[in-house]
Design an enzyme around this catalytic site. Structure first.
Site, PDB file in Angstrom:
ATOM      1  N   CYS A 169      14.540 -23.727  24.948  1.00  0.00           N
ATOM      2  CA  CYS A 169      15.208 -24.722  24.053  1.00  0.00           C
ATOM      3  C   CYS A 169      16.542 -23.733  23.161  1.00  0.00           C
ATOM      4  O   CYS A 169      17.363 -24.029  22.900  1.00  0.00           O
ATOM      5  CB  CYS A 169      14.267 -24.935  22.755  1.00  0.00           C
ATOM      6  SG  CYS A 169      13.150 -26.539  23.628  1.00  0.00           S
TER       7      CYS A 169
ATOM      8  N   HIS B 215      13.976 -30.660  17.746  1.00  0.00           N
ATOM      9  CA  HIS B 215      12.703 -30.653  18.353  1.00  0.00           C
ATOM     10  C   HIS B 215      11.826 -32.016  18.205  1.00  0.00           C
ATOM     11  O   HIS B 215      12.320 -32.507  16.882  1.00  0.00           O
ATOM     12  CB  HIS B 215      11.956 -29.417  17.740  1.00  0.00           C
ATOM     13  CG  HIS B 215      11.924 -28.296  18.713  1.00  0.00           C
ATOM     14  ND1 HIS B 215      12.624 -26.916  18.264  1.00  0.00           N
ATOM     15  CD2 HIS B 215      11.813 -28.099  20.130  1.00  0.00           C
ATOM     16  CE1 HIS B 215      12.487 -26.255  19.507  1.00  0.00           C
ATOM     17  NE2 HIS B 215      12.084 -26.841  20.113  1.00  0.00           N
TER      18      HIS B 215
ATOM     19  N   GLU C  99      17.258 -27.872  14.186  1.00  0.00           N
ATOM     20  CA  GLU C  99      17.142 -26.224  14.221  1.00  0.00           C
ATOM     21  C   GLU C  99      18.578 -25.817  13.860  1.00  0.00           C
ATOM     22  O   GLU C  99      19.519 -26.583  14.143  1.00  0.00           O
ATOM     23  CB  GLU C  99      16.978 -25.872  15.742  1.00  0.00           C
ATOM     24  CG  GLU C  99      15.566 -26.105  16.338  1.00  0.00           C
ATOM     25  CD  GLU C  99      14.416 -25.459  15.628  1.00  0.00           C
ATOM     26  OE1 GLU C  99      14.586 -24.611  14.833  1.00  0.00           O
ATOM     27  OE2 GLU C  99      13.242 -25.791  15.885  1.00  0.00           O
TER      28      GLU C  99
END
Length: 208
Positions: A148, A167, A84
């Site tokens: 998250c 992830h 991410e």
């Protein structure tokens, strides 16, 4: 003698349909592998609770003074190990494990909408994918507006961008805990190398 670098890697406790959270299982496997003699690895399990994140993260940053904090979370939609690039401040409406969600629907009132990691995830992704590890890595700019994303934004804020979020897919879909741990190890080591290389040319990095 140079002081060891400290890296914190966290996973999450079980939540919703994830009776076993692949992120914490993979992080525990990573702990067995280690990151080499030069690096002190500290792992922690993060509760799937907004308020717990608000108290746990500042203490992790303060206590260990890490060079890098990498948070790992599970995504039922992921089929690759996904890096991410940024964390988001607003849009938190989903209830956590305590059936709570922030009244303001945001991490930090008055904070920037989005904070980017100092690490160029595209470069990390290319390097790990070309290393023949056998685990696919991809990049995303949306960590999903749940714990998250919330954790990532908070950590990016506390660490001035020296944080990352990864992830992972659920166990066996398609990777085992050992494969995920090997991928995490490769990802973290690439991140550290990039950070090291960027130290010399910090002033020419434009702010995103």
């Amino acid at each position: 003698m140079e002081q060891k670098k400290t890296v914190i890697v966290t996973g999450f406790e079980p939540f919703g349909g994830h009776a076993v959270n692949a992120s914490w299982v993979a992080v525990q496997e990573l702990e067995k592998l280690g990151l080499g003699d030069e690096i002190k690895l500290h792992v922690a399990e993060v509760p799937v609770e907004y308020q717990a994140v608000q108290s746990l993260l500042p203490s992790l940053w303060k206590q260990h003074l890490p060079q890098l904090v990498v948070h790992v979370g599970v995504s039922g939609m992921a089929t690759t190990v996904t890096l991410e690039q940024c964390g988001h401040n607003q849009g938190y409406m989903r209830l956590d494990n305590c059936r709570f969600c922030p009244e303001s629907r945001c991490c930090m009132e008055g904070g920037p909408d989005c904070i980017h990691s100092l690490i160029d995830m595209d470069t990390v992704c290319k390097r790990v994918n070309s290393s023949g590890l056998g685990v696919s890595v991809s990049v995303s700019k949306d960590a999903g507006r749940y714990l998250c994303d919330y954790t990532y934004y908070t950590s990016l804020f506390l660490g001035k961008g020296r944080s990352a979020f990864v992830h992972v897919p659920p166990l066996g879909k398609p990777y085992s805990a050992e494969e995920l741990a090997r991928a995490l190890r490769a990802v973290v080591l690439e991140m550290l190398e990039l950070m090291e290389n960027n130290k010399g040319n910090k002033h020419c990095r434009h702010v995103q």
